[in-house]
Design an enzyme around this catalytic site. Structure first.
Site, short mmCIF file in Angstrom:
data_model
loop_
_atom_site.label_atom_id
_atom_site.label_comp_id
_atom_site.label_asym_id
_atom_site.label_seq_id
_atom_site.Cartn_x
_atom_site.Cartn_y
_atom_site.Cartn_z
N ASP A 27 0.84 -1.06 0.16
CA ASP A 27 -0.03 0.05 0.08
C ASP A 27 1.06 1.19 0.04
O ASP A 27 1.92 1.15 0.58
CB ASP A 27 -0.78 0.00 1.42
CG ASP A 27 -1.71 1.28 1.17
OD1 ASP A 27 -2.67 1.27 0.17
OD2 ASP A 27 -1.77 2.05 2.20
N GLU A 29 0.96 5.49 0.61
CA GLU A 29 0.48 6.79 0.98
C GLU A 29 1.15 7.94 0.24
O GLU A 29 2.27 7.90 -0.23
CB GLU A 29 0.45 7.27 2.31
CG GLU A 29 -0.04 6.10 3.54
CD GLU A 29 -1.44 6.12 3.18
OE1 GLU A 29 -2.26 7.08 2.62
OE2 GLU A 29 -1.99 4.77 3.31
N HIS A 168 -5.29 4.26 7.09
CA HIS A 168 -4.82 4.92 6.11
C HIS A 168 -3.24 5.29 6.38
O HIS A 168 -2.81 6.45 6.07
CB HIS A 168 -5.44 6.35 5.99
CG HIS A 168 -7.00 6.26 5.50
ND1 HIS A 168 -7.25 6.01 4.14
CD2 HIS A 168 -8.10 6.52 6.07
CE1 HIS A 168 -8.41 6.14 4.10
NE2 HIS A 168 -9.20 6.19 5.20
N ASP A 173 -2.31 -0.82 6.60
CA ASP A 173 -3.51 -1.12 5.30
C ASP A 173 -3.01 -2.27 4.60
O ASP A 173 -3.80 -3.21 4.14
CB ASP A 173 -3.53 0.16 4.42
CG ASP A 173 -4.26 1.16 5.22
OD1 ASP A 173 -4.58 1.02 6.42
OD2 ASP A 173 -4.74 2.20 4.39
#
Length: 565
Positions: A27, A29, A168, A173
């Site tokens: 994942d 960000e 998040h 995640d």
């Protein structure tokens, strides 16, 4: 009366079992949703196989800019947290190594994969083209609307009682996505999806016709080579190469093939032929030759090996530069487009004083000089201001520069570039720099290709990775023979047999002796790779002492600055 039993599938037909497949669930960000103007602030990944965690990767990333307040509120990642974090340029190679050889998994994979591909392009790394599984698409295929009204990660984590709650942040995640993935794999396993190929086939967007045509891959060897998709009229629709023909062709009939043109091609295909090859170089060369021979409508590149452009000097009293398709001896090239050839021609005119006009000028001319002569950019032989003898040094400067025997014109261009910069004429300096870069690159590439094409015969060897050898017999820039000596096989008898059976190549006109530029370039790339050894050469393989390769450091310094988003 009992029904006939279907034949038992072999292990190869079953594909790669999911329990032995290595997945990297990851994942990202980011500072926003645009892969062009935004960048990554955090990477988190979990490597799993057979339900066991093999490793984790987690790091904050300095985005090199401020993080918008709304993103800070969503992720909790502040500017202070990433201030001392490593840059993406430092993190990316480590992450690419971590995911090497694995199947990538992400929730809404298009977003995360898009940012990764953009980062690879920005920092000069080749995209590894991994198999990708999107848990959003898989969940929509497995779960009903009643069971999962939404496929948000938080909702699926709650539905499957994931051990980690998504917040998040990249690593939590990714850990939650691991639990979601395992739960979804349990669901599809109960209906017979046991291999990676079956999983990719099960995900939506695979038509029944695509699934039925999977049988076209039957009978193909699990070996390197070239494959040809053929249509109803036996015409060649598409040509490609593969290190494993059977596995690669089967991928066209799964959800991993997302290109619309190739899906359309698969619908038309009725047969797949293959040509086995000794090693990847032979496969690449055979692909180029088959593309030139058949010109398949679904291939986008390399359909015409003679499509290169060249710069030559015209045959007249006062020669000028001409951009042509068919080269003669002493031509400069090859160029991918006439635009690039034109840029290099402009640089040559500035460097040598060769006339830029296109008219044919007789030995005794009495015309009217043009504006370029008034500006001092032309000696005006059209007006009789230059004799043939006075004009000859400009022609010789180009001839010797292309041949790698003189570098004065490049020094002249560099001095002129410095003069423009010192005078504050920065826009003119940028144009001059770009034209000079195009010229130097063309000279460097052309001289290297021409040096290889001049070799009557060259035999080279590369390790095959299993203590054996791959061999290539090259004659005048063409691959004349290819073969391998497996581990334990004496190599020299194999070399002698390959040389004896090699294709006879008669050199043609032009710098590349008639060989297609793409084939010579492919062979040169193979020879340039670390570990390649020269077995024998008909004559020493050399490049000119005054070749443009000595200007590569200048090219590095003259790279245009990357725009700041």
């Amino acid at each position: 009366m009992s029904r006939p039993r279907s034949p038992q599938l072999s292990f190869d037909e079953l594909g790669t079992p999911l329990r032995t497949t290595t997945f990297v669930v990851f994942d990202l960000e980011t500072t926003g949703g645009s892969r062009e103007s935004d960048t990554i602030t955090e990477i988190g990944a979990v490597k799993v196989r057979g339900g066991e965690v093999l490793g984790e990767f987690a790091t904050l990333v300095d985005p090199g800019r401020g993080i918008p307040p709304d993103v800070v509120a969503l992720t909790g990642i502040t500017n202070a947290m990433v201030y001392s974090a490593p840059s993406l340029e430092r993190v990316l190679p480590a992450f690419l190594e971590f995911i090497g050889g694995a199947v990538l998994v992400a929730h809404n994979s298009g977003f995360d994969i898009g940012f990764l591909r953009s980062a690879c392009h920005r920092f000069g790394y080749a995209w590894p083209k991994p198999v990708v599984v999107c848990t959003v698409r898989l969940a929509r295929r497995v779960l009903s609307r009643e069971e999962a009204p939404t496929c948000r990660l938080s909702a699926l984590a709650e539905l499957f009682r994931a051990r980690v709650t998504p917040v998040h942040r990249a690593l939590p995640d990714a850990q939650a996505t691991v639990d979601v993935l395992h739960s979804l794999l349990e669901r599809v396993g109960s209906i017979g999806v046991q291999s990676l190929e079956e999983l990719l086939d099960y995900i939506p967007d695979v038509t029944p016709e695509q699934r039925r045509k999977r049988s076209l891959a039957e009978g193909l060897p699990s070996a390197p080579g070239v494959y040809l998709f053929r249509g109803p009229g036996d015409e060649v629709l598409y040509v490609g190469t593969a290190s494993d023909l059977r596995r690669r062709v089967r991928q066209y009939f799964t959800a991993s093939e997302t290109r619309r043109r190739l899906r359309e091609m698969v619908q038309l295909a009725v047969r797949v032929d293959s040509v086995g090859c000794a090693h990847p170089l032979e496969a690449e060369v055979r692909e180029l030759r088959l593309l030139a021979a058949h010109k398949p409508m679904y291939n986008r590149r390399s359909k015409n090996p003679r499509s290169a452009w060249w710069i030559t000097l015209t045959d007249e009293a006062f020669p000028r530069l001409s951009v042509v398709r068919v080269p003669r001896d002493g031509a400069l090239g090859p160029f991918r487009s006439p635009k690039l050839a034109g840029e290099a021609a402009l640089a040559l005119q500035d460097a040598t004083g060769i006339r830029p006009c296109t008219q044919r000028i007789p030995v005794r001319a009495h015309g009217k000089p043009c504006a370029l002569a008034e500006l001092g950019r032309c000696g005006a032989p059209c007006a009789g201001r230059q004799s043939v003898a006075e004009y000859r040094p400009s022609v010789e400067a180009i001839t010797l520069l292309v041949a790698g025997r003189r570098l004065d014109p490049l020094r002249h261009l560099a001095d002129r570039l410095s003069m423009l910069a010192e005078a504050g004429r920065y826009e003119d300096a940028v144009f001059s720099r770009d034209r000079m870069r195009t010229l130097i690159r063309a000279l460097d590439r052309g001289q290297r290709l021409a040096a290889l094409a001049a070799m009557a015969e060259l035999v080279a060897a590369r390790p095959d990775g299993d203590r054996g050898w791959q061999f290539a017999v090259v004659r005048h820039g063409r691959l004349a023979s290819a073969g391998v000596a497996r581990r334990g096989v004496p190599p020299m008898p194999v070399v002698e047999a390959l040389v004896a059976a090699a294709e006879t190549v008669r050199p043609g006109p032009g710098p590349l002796r008639g060989a297609p530029a793409e084939e010579v370039a492919a062979i040169l790339r193979w020879l340039d790779r670390p570990g390649t050894r020269m077995v024998r050469c008909s004559q020493p393989w050399t490049e000119p002492a005054q070749c443009a390769a000595s200007w590569r450091p200048w090219l590095e310094r003259a790279q245009p600055a990357r725009p700041v988003p």
